[in-house]
Design a protein around this motif. Structure first.
Motif, PDB file in Angstrom:
ATOM      1  N   LYS A 180       0.810  -1.219   0.000  1.00 43.09           N
ATOM      2  CA  LYS A 180       0.000   0.000   0.000  1.00 43.09           C
ATOM      3  C   LYS A 180       0.844   1.270   0.000  1.00 43.09           C
ATOM      4  O   LYS A 180       0.306   2.357  -0.215  1.00 43.09           O
ATOM      5  N   SER A 181       2.160   1.147   0.223  1.00 41.56           N
ATOM      6  CA  SER A 181       3.024   2.329   0.201  1.00 41.56           C
ATOM      7  C   SER A 181       4.460   1.906  -0.062  1.00 41.56           C
ATOM      8  O   SER A 181       4.820   0.730   0.094  1.00 41.56           O
ATOM      9  N   ASN A 203      -3.275   2.508  -1.169  1.00 43.53           N
ATOM     10  CA  ASN A 203      -4.065   1.962  -0.070  1.00 43.53           C
ATOM     11  C   ASN A 203      -5.482   1.655  -0.533  1.00 43.53           C
ATOM     12  O   ASN A 203      -6.233   2.548  -0.909  1.00 43.53           O
ATOM     13  N   LYS A 205      -7.926   1.033   1.198  1.00 43.39           N
ATOM     14  CA  LYS A 205      -8.920   1.644   2.078  1.00 43.39           C
ATOM     15  C   LYS A 205      -9.324   3.045   1.619  1.00 43.39           C
ATOM     16  O   LYS A 205     -10.298   3.607   2.131  1.00 43.39           O
ATOM     17  N   PHE A 206      -8.572   3.615   0.668  1.00 49.58           N
ATOM     18  CA  PHE A 206      -8.982   4.893   0.092  1.00 49.58           C
ATOM     19  C   PHE A 206     -10.061   4.715  -0.971  1.00 49.58           C
ATOM     20  O   PHE A 206     -10.639   5.690  -1.437  1.00 49.58           O
ATOM     21  N   ASN A 324      -7.581   2.375  12.177  1.00 46.83           N
ATOM     22  CA  ASN A 324      -7.829   3.015  10.898  1.00 46.83           C
ATOM     23  C   ASN A 324      -8.554   4.357  11.069  1.00 46.83           C
ATOM     24  O   ASN A 324      -9.607   4.426  11.695  1.00 46.83           O
ATOM     25  N   LEU A 326      -9.350   6.228   8.297  1.00 44.47           N
ATOM     26  CA  LEU A 326      -9.909   6.594   6.993  1.00 44.47           C
ATOM     27  C   LEU A 326     -11.435   6.584   6.963  1.00 44.47           C
ATOM     28  O   LEU A 326     -12.046   7.331   6.192  1.00 44.47           O
ATOM     29  N   PHE A 344      -0.098   2.910  11.478  1.00 45.76           N
ATOM     30  CA  PHE A 344      -0.738   3.675  10.409  1.00 45.76           C
ATOM     31  C   PHE A 344       0.028   4.972  10.157  1.00 45.76           C
ATOM     32  O   PHE A 344      -0.563   6.008   9.863  1.00 45.76           O
ATOM     33  N   GLU A 347      -0.489   6.985   6.808  1.00 47.33           N
ATOM     34  CA  GLU A 347      -1.756   7.718   6.746  1.00 47.33           C
ATOM     35  C   GLU A 347      -1.714   8.951   7.655  1.00 47.33           C
ATOM     36  O   GLU A 347      -2.188  10.032   7.273  1.00 47.33           O
ATOM     37  N   PHE A 351      -2.237  12.853   6.455  1.00 45.15           N
ATOM     38  CA  PHE A 351      -3.315  13.700   6.971  1.00 45.15           C
ATOM     39  C   PHE A 351      -2.766  14.924   7.696  1.00 45.15           C
ATOM     40  O   PHE A 351      -3.336  16.020   7.585  1.00 45.15           O
ATOM     41  N   GLU A 394      -7.280  11.056  -2.846  1.00 42.78           N
ATOM     42  CA  GLU A 394      -6.501   9.811  -2.865  1.00 42.78           C
ATOM     43  C   GLU A 394      -7.233   8.676  -3.570  1.00 42.78           C
ATOM     44  O   GLU A 394      -6.617   7.786  -4.117  1.00 42.78           O
TER      45      GLU A 394
END
Length: 397
Positions: A180-181, A203, A205-206, A324, A326, A344, A347, A351, A394
């Protein structure tokens, strides 16, 4: 023999594993959990697309992917496994009837052999951080393509004992990893994964998710919510709320524990504070004198986040690594987290760089930040707008 020290360690731990699994099966009232964790009573299937999600967070993150797969493969069968009863319960509520549910067996060779013999998956998609050396080895033996999706590694895994690190290194050979990164990709390389097998996809989750919005405040009072809290955080937050609530008598503190089955333990811990507490699982109504509401059910977190004036991320006041952030960002909520968000970190950095999150170092800072935001609706709106805009940005990357 591959993984020999790892397997010997598992054998030594087996009596404790049996006791723990039996205890949890009785506690959750789910006999299927006990049998399936030992490779028994598994569903018999014919080459399903198999997706494994450890628990609730991974199930929710995988929903967009699973819906896309269901559309793209209308004639295929699907198997979704989890490690926890809470993950199963969320999956039962949210998933298509075409998806068969089961628990993933514990990582013992015999149990994994039984599971794969019964399910016969055409491929394995493993969400996020699940590295099970015996399972991975068995999939390679049976030529079942295995991919880790939304792959990330916790600091705990990176710092694990050399027995586990050796087993992980062997397990990750020739495994496709969709990280994811770039940071997570580097972590997998550190653990021994082949660089040629790693691809950075962002990610999951985005990804945009559609959840029904409820326009009615379920508690009929303004409130702030602490989500996915862990042991000791509930007491710390409740003590803070004792100090704050006199300045905001109309407001309510909602605590949504990561593990709702901890309700009795939480109530026992909070009892000395003499707070007026209502519980969702007991259908207790919020009264004017209620101080704290325990959202101790599964599948309703979005409902409570939708109407919260502030969201605090649990697992971050203690050295757990956070949870999380998100989901509240997607809902356009002002978010606060504690200092311990190392699981995390990517993320959090993102943010913070977009002024879409406030991070505090201790309870005193949390108290000051909560009171400041409750008094400044424009500041709350600014944070919320930035968080939601960042999610939209994102999701199109």
């Amino acid at each position: 023999m591959k993984h020999l020290p790892y397997r010997l360690l598992l054998l030594l731990l087996f009596p404790l594993v049996v006791l723990y699994t039996l205890r949890r099966s009785f506690r959750d009232g789910d006999r299927r959990y006990f049998w399936q964790r030992f490779g028994c009573q598994q569903p018999k299937m014919n080459q399903p697309i198999w997706l494994h999600c450890a628990s609730v967070g991974e199930v929710n993150a995988a929903l967009p992917l699973l819906k896309a797969l269901l559309t793209e493969h209308p004639n295929a069968t699907f198997l979704l496994t989890t490690n926890t009863p809470s993950g199963q319960q969320i999956a039962e509520k949210k998933l298509d009837p075409r998806v068969t549910l089961s628990y993933l067996p514990l990582d013992y060779p015999l149990f994994m052999r039984r599971f794969l013999h019964r399910s016969q998956p055409r491929c394995a998609l493993i969400m996020e951080t699940e590295i099970w050396p015996n399972l991975y080895h068995r999939c390679q033996q049976q030529k079942i393509p295995l991919t880790i999706i939304n792959a990330r590694l916790s600091q705990r895994t990176l710092n694990s004992h050399r027995i586990f690190r050796w087993a992980y290194q062997q397990a990750l050979k020739n495994i496709r990893i969709l990280a994811k990164s770039s940071q997570d990709a580097a972590h997998f390389q550190t653990l021994g994964a082949d660089i040629e097998q790693i691809q950075i996809i962002g990610n999951l989750k985005f990804a945009p998710q559609t959840a029904p919005l409820n326009t009615k405040n379920p508690l009929h009072r303004p409130y702030l919510i602490a989500i996915s809290t862990h042991d000791d955080e509930e007491l710390r937050l409740a003590k803070l709320w004792q100090q704050i609530k006199h300045h905001h008598p109309q407001h309510l503190l909602v605590i949504a524990p990561r593990h709702p089955e901890r309700r009795q333990q939480i109530l026992h811990t909070l009892a000395p504070l003499k707070l007026q507490i209502a519980s969702r699982s007991q259908s207790e109504a919020v009264q004017q004198h209620t101080d704290l509401y325990l959202a101790d059910t599964l599948g309703e977190l979005n409902l409570f986040m939708q109407h919260a004036e502030l969201v605090f991320i649990g697992g971050s006041l203690i050295a757990h690594g956070g949870q999380n952030l998100l989901e509240p960002a997607r809902l356009g909520k002002p978010i606060i987290c504690g200092a311990h968000m190392f699981n995390f970190q990517a993320e959090v950095d993102l943010f913070l760089n977009h002024n879409a999150l406030l991070q505090i170092n201790n309870e005193n800072e949390l108290s000051e930040t909560v009171q400041m935001l409750l008094k400044q609706p424009k500041k709350r709106a600014h944070l919320a707008h930035n968080a939601q805009a960042l999610m939209q940005q994102e999701s199109t990357v």
